[in-house]
Design an enzyme around this catalytic site. Structure first.
Site, PDB file in Angstrom:
ATOM      1  N   LYS A  13     -45.838 -29.464  12.849  1.00  0.00           N
ATOM      2  CA  LYS A  13     -44.859 -30.335  12.175  1.00  0.00           C
ATOM      3  C   LYS A  13     -43.662 -30.606  13.087  1.00  0.00           C
ATOM      4  CE  LYS A  13     -44.072 -27.448   8.759  1.00  0.00           C
ATOM      5  NZ  LYS A  13     -44.895 -26.293   9.169  1.00  0.00           N
ATOM      6  N   ARG A  87     -41.055 -26.503   0.246  1.00  0.00           N
ATOM      7  CA  ARG A  87     -42.046 -25.456   0.503  1.00  0.00           C
ATOM      8  C   ARG A  87     -42.553 -24.832  -0.782  1.00  0.00           C
ATOM      9  NH1 ARG A  87     -40.345 -24.314   6.197  1.00  0.00           N
ATOM     10  NH2 ARG A  87     -41.830 -22.879   7.101  1.00  0.00           N
ATOM     11  N   ARG A 124     -46.668 -19.351  21.214  1.00  0.00           N
ATOM     12  CA  ARG A 124     -45.420 -20.133  21.115  1.00  0.00           C
ATOM     13  C   ARG A 124     -44.235 -19.362  21.692  1.00  0.00           C
ATOM     14  NH1 ARG A 124     -44.086 -23.050  15.557  1.00  0.00           N
ATOM     15  NH2 ARG A 124     -44.094 -20.947  14.643  1.00  0.00           N
ATOM     16  N   ARG A 158     -40.431 -16.134  18.661  1.00  0.00           N
ATOM     17  CA  ARG A 158     -39.602 -16.074  17.455  1.00  0.00           C
ATOM     18  C   ARG A 158     -39.852 -14.738  16.759  1.00  0.00           C
ATOM     19  NH1 ARG A 158     -40.380 -21.558  14.004  1.00  0.00           N
ATOM     20  NH2 ARG A 158     -40.646 -20.022  12.355  1.00  0.00           N
ATOM     21  N   ARG A 169     -46.288 -15.126   6.326  1.00  0.00           N
ATOM     22  CA  ARG A 169     -45.938 -16.549   6.220  1.00  0.00           C
ATOM     23  C   ARG A 169     -47.143 -17.385   5.779  1.00  0.00           C
ATOM     24  NH1 ARG A 169     -43.943 -17.579  11.915  1.00  0.00           N
ATOM     25  NH2 ARG A 169     -43.466 -19.687  11.254  1.00  0.00           N
TER      26      ARG A 169
END
Ligand code: AMP
Length: 215
Positions: A13, A87, A124, A158, A169
């Site tokens: 996204k 969300r 990431r 992160r 998550r």
């Protein structure tokens, strides 16, 4: 006009929202980025949000509504891409009920296989200074460990991208966010895109879908 971008953590996204913003002149609002900025500045809101974020849980809806109202502002004659909001169903209803010039005109679901999501998230790395995002194998920085955008060093994972947090998550996504897809599908505002392809392939479809909604 608001275009909502839905998808699991790691679905792309943020990447696709950045491409649309850079190439089409739309404005992207990422509630995750806005919250991380509050945390970095050490504001009351940031302190309230940090515990939830570090654990991979959703930050309370009333905090998100304050963030969203502040970010959206009153300018209605622009296209805004919402990355990370709504969300859950309560947030989708709050967005619908929001006073002001902003209305949702379409909802994109970037649909990505679970295995690919996990591979994307584990590779990431984020710039500690400007928040730019890289992937160690698919889109590494030009100079090792150095941000292309602001030249800061020390690209890092992160805190909520560790395997334990990612599991939480993804569960939150399945339980709270997936129903949002049906909410918008029932309103005829929904478009699914196969997010397992390369960023440029996805972007080509995304660009024309969004353009058909905002013209
Ligand atoms: P993201 O960068 O979109 O993955 O968001 C990072 C974290 O910020 C999430 O795991 C949540 O803790 C929090 N967050 C972002 N957007 C929302 C939202 N709409 N509702 C609740 N929490 C959110």
């Amino acid at each position: 006009m608001i275009v909502v971008m839905l998808g699991a953590p790691g679905a792309g996204k943020g990447t696709q929202g950045d491409l649309l913003a850079q190439r089409c002149g739309y404005r992207k609002i990422s509630t995750g980025d806005a919250l991380r900025s509050q945390v970095k500045q050490g504001t009351t809101m940031g302190r309230e949000a940090q515990g939830y974020m570090d654990q991979g849980h959703l930050v309370p809806d009333e905090v998100l509504l304050r963030i969203l109202e502040a970010e959206l502002g009153m300018k209605g004659d622009e296209v805004v891409l919402l990355d990370g909001y709504p969300r859950n169903i309560a947030q989708a209803k709050a967005l619908e009920a929001m006073e002001g010039p902003h209305k949702v005109v379409g909802v994109i679901h970037l649909d990505v296989d679970r295995e690919a999501l996990l591979a994307r998230i584990s590779g990431r790395r984020i710039c500690p200074s400007c928040g730019a995002s890289y992937h160690m194998s698919h889109s590494p920085p030009r100079v090792a460990d150095t941000c292309d955008r602001c030249q800061a060093r020390g690209l890092a994972q992160r805190p909520d991208d560790t395997p334990e947090r990612v599991a939480v998550r993804l569960q939150v996504y399945d339980e709270a966010t997936r129903p949002v897809i049906d909410f918008y599908r029932a309103k005829g505002m929904y478009g699914r895109l196969d997010g397992n392809r390369t960023p440029e392939q996805i972007f080509a479809d995304l660009k024309s879908t969004v353009a058909s909604w905002v013209q």
